[in-house]
Design an enzyme around this catalytic site. Structure first.
Site, PDB file in Angstrom:
ATOM      1  N   ARG A  61       0.847  -1.195   0.000  1.00  0.00           N
ATOM      2  CA  ARG A  61       0.000   0.000   0.000  1.00  0.00           C
ATOM      3  C   ARG A  61       0.884   1.248   0.000  1.00  0.00           C
ATOM      4  NH1 ARG A  61      -4.381  -0.442   4.669  1.00  0.00           N
ATOM      5  NH2 ARG A  61      -2.499  -0.892   5.866  1.00  0.00           N
ATOM      6  N   ASP A  63       1.988   5.195  -0.135  1.00  0.00           N
ATOM      7  CA  ASP A  63       1.463   6.416   0.476  1.00  0.00           C
ATOM      8  C   ASP A  63       1.149   7.464  -0.588  1.00  0.00           C
ATOM      9  OD1 ASP A  63       1.973   5.170   2.892  1.00  0.00           O
ATOM     10  OD2 ASP A  63       3.909   6.170   3.173  1.00  0.00           O
ATOM     11  N   ARG A 209      10.932   6.535   3.468  1.00  0.00           N
ATOM     12  CA  ARG A 209      11.212   7.969   3.478  1.00  0.00           C
ATOM     13  C   ARG A 209      11.894   8.395   4.766  1.00  0.00           C
ATOM     14  NH1 ARG A 209       5.512  10.066   2.785  1.00  0.00           N
ATOM     15  NH2 ARG A 209       6.511  12.112   2.961  1.00  0.00           N
TER      16      ARG A 209
END
Length: 278
Positions: A61, A63, A209
C-alpha cells in the site's frame, strides 16, 4: 488479523494484475472518503468491465504521492469474464496516470499481499542543489547539500537485518514495526543522481522515506553514523522534519515464491504478523 481469503469463491477466478502509476495526483493506494486513490480508480474500472463488484488486494500500500512501476494486485472476478483484451479495455477507461501492464490467471492460493517474499523500492535524490530536469521532476527529490555516497552506504549497512523499526515508522495502532531489511544501498546513475535500492520483506507506514532522511543527515555531516544505531536501538521516532518527500519514491518489484510454495508462504506471513502483534 483477519484471515486472508486464499481461494476465490465458486464461480470466480483469481487474477494477478501487474500495474504502474504516477502517484502525483493520488492520495495513496488505499480507498479514502472524498479522495482520489489508486485502489478506487482501479476497482471502479474493473467493476465496470466485469459488471460485477471488484475488491482488490495489493502487494504494497503506497502512500500519497508515491509511484509504482511494478505494483501487484489480485482480484476475484466471474469466471465468465473474457480475459482477452481485458488489459486494453481497462487502460481505455483508466486515466493515463495508471496503466495495466499484465493480467494473468493467478496460481492456486496466490495472495498478492501475504504470499509476497519481498518488496523493492527505489529512492532518487539530486544533491548539491543541482537542477532537476522537467521530465525527472516527478520522481526525483532535491537536496541542497553534497552527499557522499560511500558514507551513505556505510551508514545504511547499520540498518540491515531483522529489527524493530519503530524509530522509522509513523505510528499505526495495532501495526507491527518488526521488519527484515535485506538491502539498503546507494549508487550514482549516469546523470549524477543518487539512487537507493531498498528491499525488505515488508515496509511500515512511511518507513523508506524515514530511512532516507536519516541517512541524508549522516551523509551531509549533521549526524555521526553511530546516531543511526542509537535510533534503531532506542526506537525513538525520527522527527517528521527529516522525512523525505514522497515523490522520490517508487515501488518497482515484488517477489513471490514458486507456485507450489504460495500457500505455505501466506500462512507463515499471517502467523508471524499475529505473533508480532500479540
Amino acid at each position: 488479523m483477519t484471515e486472508p481469503t486464499l481461494y476465490p469463491e465458486s464461480g470466480f477466478r483469481r487474477l494477478r494484475i501487474d500495474l504502474a502509476y504516477d502517484g502525483t495526483n493520488f492520495s495513496g493506494w488505499a480507498i479514502q472518503p472524498d479522495r482520489r486513490t489508486v485502489q478506487e480508480v482501479v476497482e471502479t474500472a474493473l467493476s465496470t468491465v466485469a459488471q460485477s463488484p471488484a475488491q482488490t488486494i495489493v502487494a504494497g500500500r503506497t502512500d500519497a504521492g508515491v509511484h509504482a512501476t511494478g505494483q501487484v494486485i489480485h482480484v476475484d472476478l466471474p469466471e465468465t469474464l473474457e480475459l482477452e483484451d481485458l488489459a486494453y479495455k481497462l487502460n481505455r477507461i483508466l486515466d493515463e496516470d495508471v496503466r495495466i501492464n499484465k493480467i494473468e490467471i493467478a496460481p492456486t492460493a496466490f495472495h498478492a499481499r501475504f504470499s509476497a517474499l519481498r518488496r523493492y523500492y527505489e529512492y532518487r535524490i539530486l544533491d548539491e542543489n543541482k537542477v532537476i530536469q522537467p521530465l525527472s521532476r516527478l520522481n526525483t527529490a532535491s537536496w541542497y547539500r553534497p552527499l557522499d555516497v560511500d558514507v551513505m552506504n556505510r551508514a545504511s549497512a547499520l540498518l540491515l537485518g531483522t529489527h524493530n523499526y519503530a524509530a522509522f515508522c509513523k505510528y499505526r495502532e495495532g501495526a507491527t514495526t518488526i521488519r527484515t531489511l535485506e538491502t539498503y544501498q546507494w549508487r550514482r546513475d549516469d546523470q549524477g543522481c543518487l539512487v537507493a535500492d531498498v528491499v525488505a520483506d515488508a515496509f511500515c507506514y512511511s518507513m523508506v522515506r524515514n530511512l532516507v532522511g536519516a541517512i541524508v543527515c549522516v551523509a551531509d555531516g549533521r549526524k555521526d553514523p553511530e546516531w543511526i544505531s542509537t535510533l534503531l536501538e532506542d526506537k525513538e521516532r525520527v522527527s517528521d522534519s527529516l522525512v523525505f518527500p514522497a515523490h522520490g519514491l517508487s515501488l518497482y518489484k515484488v517477489d513471490y515464491p514458486d507456485a507450489a510454495e504460495l500457500l505455505e508462504r501466506a500462512k507463515k506471513t499471517v502467523a508471524r504478523r499475529e505473533e508480532e502483534d500479540n
